[in-house]
Design a protein around this motif. Sequence first.
Motif, PDB file in Angstrom:
ATOM      1  N   TRP A  18      15.383  -1.112 -13.166  1.00 47.53           N
ATOM      2  CA  TRP A  18      14.640   0.268 -12.999  1.00 47.53           C
ATOM      3  C   TRP A  18      15.110   1.064 -14.347  1.00 47.53           C
ATOM      4  O   TRP A  18      14.227   1.721 -14.957  1.00 47.53           O
ATOM      5  CB  TRP A  18      15.033   1.142 -11.836  1.00 47.53           C
ATOM      6  CG  TRP A  18      14.469   2.514 -11.865  1.00 47.53           C
ATOM      7  CD1 TRP A  18      14.935   3.735 -11.856  1.00 47.53           C
ATOM      8  CD2 TRP A  18      13.166   2.730 -11.668  1.00 47.53           C
ATOM      9  NE1 TRP A  18      14.262   4.685 -12.027  1.00 47.53           N
ATOM     10  CE2 TRP A  18      12.967   4.230 -12.016  1.00 47.53           C
ATOM     11  CE3 TRP A  18      11.691   2.086 -11.758  1.00 47.53           C
ATOM     12  CZ2 TRP A  18      11.877   4.670 -11.852  1.00 47.53           C
ATOM     13  CZ3 TRP A  18      10.551   2.905 -11.839  1.00 47.53           C
ATOM     14  CH2 TRP A  18      10.703   4.148 -11.829  1.00 47.53           C
ATOM     15  N   SER A  31       2.195  -1.926 -10.097  1.00 45.82           N
ATOM     16  CA  SER A  31       1.624  -0.675  -9.158  1.00 45.82           C
ATOM     17  C   SER A  31       0.257  -0.469  -9.859  1.00 45.82           C
ATOM     18  O   SER A  31      -0.599  -0.302  -8.901  1.00 45.82           O
ATOM     19  CB  SER A  31       2.499   0.524  -9.620  1.00 45.82           C
ATOM     20  OG  SER A  31       2.404   0.896 -10.898  1.00 45.82           O
ATOM     21  N   THR A  79      -1.418   1.989   6.789  1.00 44.19           N
ATOM     22  CA  THR A  79      -0.377   1.168   5.919  1.00 44.19           C
ATOM     23  C   THR A  79      -1.176   0.924   4.421  1.00 44.19           C
ATOM     24  O   THR A  79      -0.474   1.099   3.436  1.00 44.19           O
ATOM     25  CB  THR A  79      -0.367  -0.657   6.621  1.00 44.19           C
ATOM     26  OG1 THR A  79       0.077  -0.287   7.720  1.00 44.19           O
ATOM     27  CG2 THR A  79       0.180  -1.310   5.439  1.00 44.19           C
ATOM     28  N   VAL A  82      -0.101   4.378   2.636  1.00 46.85           N
ATOM     29  CA  VAL A  82       1.335   4.383   2.346  1.00 46.85           C
ATOM     30  C   VAL A  82       1.448   3.453   1.034  1.00 46.85           C
ATOM     31  O   VAL A  82       2.415   3.855   0.134  1.00 46.85           O
ATOM     32  CB  VAL A  82       2.170   3.914   3.563  1.00 46.85           C
ATOM     33  CG1 VAL A  82       3.620   3.725   3.074  1.00 46.85           C
ATOM     34  CG2 VAL A  82       2.212   5.105   4.661  1.00 46.85           C
ATOM     35  N   VAL A  83       0.989   2.460   1.023  1.00 45.24           N
ATOM     36  CA  VAL A  83       1.157   1.543  -0.315  1.00 45.24           C
ATOM     37  C   VAL A  83       0.714   2.017  -1.420  1.00 45.24           C
ATOM     38  O   VAL A  83       1.242   2.175  -2.503  1.00 45.24           O
ATOM     39  CB  VAL A  83       0.647   0.047   0.243  1.00 45.24           C
ATOM     40  CG1 VAL A  83       0.501  -0.727  -1.293  1.00 45.24           C
ATOM     41  CG2 VAL A  83       1.377  -0.675   1.208  1.00 45.24           C
ATOM     42  N   VAL A  85       0.090   5.302  -1.946  1.00 45.79           N
ATOM     43  CA  VAL A  85       0.891   6.525  -2.350  1.00 45.79           C
ATOM     44  C   VAL A  85       2.211   5.933  -3.183  1.00 45.79           C
ATOM     45  O   VAL A  85       2.359   6.582  -4.100  1.00 45.79           O
ATOM     46  CB  VAL A  85       1.299   7.319  -1.000  1.00 45.79           C
ATOM     47  CG1 VAL A  85       2.370   8.241  -1.471  1.00 45.79           C
ATOM     48  CG2 VAL A  85       0.213   8.234  -0.548  1.00 45.79           C
ATOM     49  N   ALA A  86       2.891   5.074  -2.579  1.00 42.95           N
ATOM     50  CA  ALA A  86       4.067   4.277  -3.423  1.00 42.95           C
ATOM     51  C   ALA A  86       3.740   3.783  -4.730  1.00 42.95           C
ATOM     52  O   ALA A  86       4.423   4.291  -5.507  1.00 42.95           O
ATOM     53  CB  ALA A  86       4.614   3.227  -2.369  1.00 42.95           C
ATOM     54  N   ALA A  87       2.416   3.457  -4.642  1.00 44.15           N
ATOM     55  CA  ALA A  87       1.891   2.712  -6.212  1.00 44.15           C
ATOM     56  C   ALA A  87       1.810   3.844  -7.075  1.00 44.15           C
ATOM     57  O   ALA A  87       1.994   3.589  -8.167  1.00 44.15           O
ATOM     58  CB  ALA A  87       0.853   1.685  -5.848  1.00 44.15           C
ATOM     59  N   VAL A  89       3.104   7.002  -7.053  1.00 49.18           N
ATOM     60  CA  VAL A  89       4.258   7.530  -7.277  1.00 49.18           C
ATOM     61  C   VAL A  89       4.855   6.705  -8.607  1.00 49.18           C
ATOM     62  O   VAL A  89       5.636   7.225  -9.251  1.00 49.18           O
ATOM     63  CB  VAL A  89       5.040   8.199  -6.321  1.00 49.18           C
ATOM     64  CG1 VAL A  89       6.256   8.271  -6.521  1.00 49.18           C
ATOM     65  CG2 VAL A  89       4.395   8.962  -5.252  1.00 49.18           C
ATOM     66  N   LEU A  90       5.201   5.585  -8.082  1.00 47.99           N
ATOM     67  CA  LEU A  90       5.944   4.822  -8.978  1.00 47.99           C
ATOM     68  C   LEU A  90       5.162   4.570 -10.310  1.00 47.99           C
ATOM     69  O   LEU A  90       6.032   4.710 -11.358  1.00 47.99           O
ATOM     70  CB  LEU A  90       6.102   3.221  -8.525  1.00 47.99           C
ATOM     71  CG  LEU A  90       7.211   3.060  -7.170  1.00 47.99           C
ATOM     72  CD1 LEU A  90       6.830   1.729  -6.627  1.00 47.99           C
ATOM     73  CD2 LEU A  90       8.398   3.348  -7.582  1.00 47.99           C
TER      74      LEU A  90
END
Length: 235
Positions: A18, A31, A79, A82-83, A85-87, A89-90
């Motif tokens: 990272w 992402s 699901t 959530v995936v 949102v994570a993508a 944000v990252l």
Amino acid sequence: MALATRTDRRPSMTRTLWDSSLGKKTVMAVSGLIMLLYLVLHMIGNLKIFFGSGEFNHYAHWLRTMGEPFLHYEWALWTVRVVLVAAVVLHAVSAYQLSRRDIRARPAKYVHRKPRASYATRTMRWGGIILALFIVWHILDLTTGTAHPGGFQSGHPYQNVIDTFSTWYGNTVYIVAMLALGLHVQHGFWSAAQTLGAGNATRDRVLKTIANALAAALTLGFISIPVAVMTGVVS
């Protein structure tokens, strides 16, 4: 005599990855491809609006029941959310940190002018900001109904879409965002392919063609919906 304790710990492989520029670019690429896959599927689903309210509303209901009875109501949909949102944000955090790192690496302006970059490349940063703001507006408009221009009707997405695109600002915001999306996808897909090692001298032309085709298809596909409402094709 007491033994000295070691306080230095080697960073984990995940942290090392990272912290590196290559790691952040890889996170951005993966992402970005996850979001691109979602956009393609989302556009195909949205185009069901051309088949009438029954077809479109049924599709929206299926999104909440997919996976049943193995999964509970809306579990699959949440699901996916959530995936995504994570993508997002990252992707955003990686882009911001890489941008700041790039600025710190060359604090002074170049003496010589750099070669002119493509329009998509030069607008990636602003395009990302436009899309981030659009996502917030889009959720408040058609998911929660908080910013919906008409009387938001839960379970009636067809009418909600008609309400949104019956306003000049709803059309303007959506079309501008989709144009920014097209430019973002065009350059982003190409960058992701290079980062993940898919590009080479023989595949570059094919990858550029795919990037252009995806950008055009997504832009035209999404924009066709507000245009259809404005012209009365969908009503």
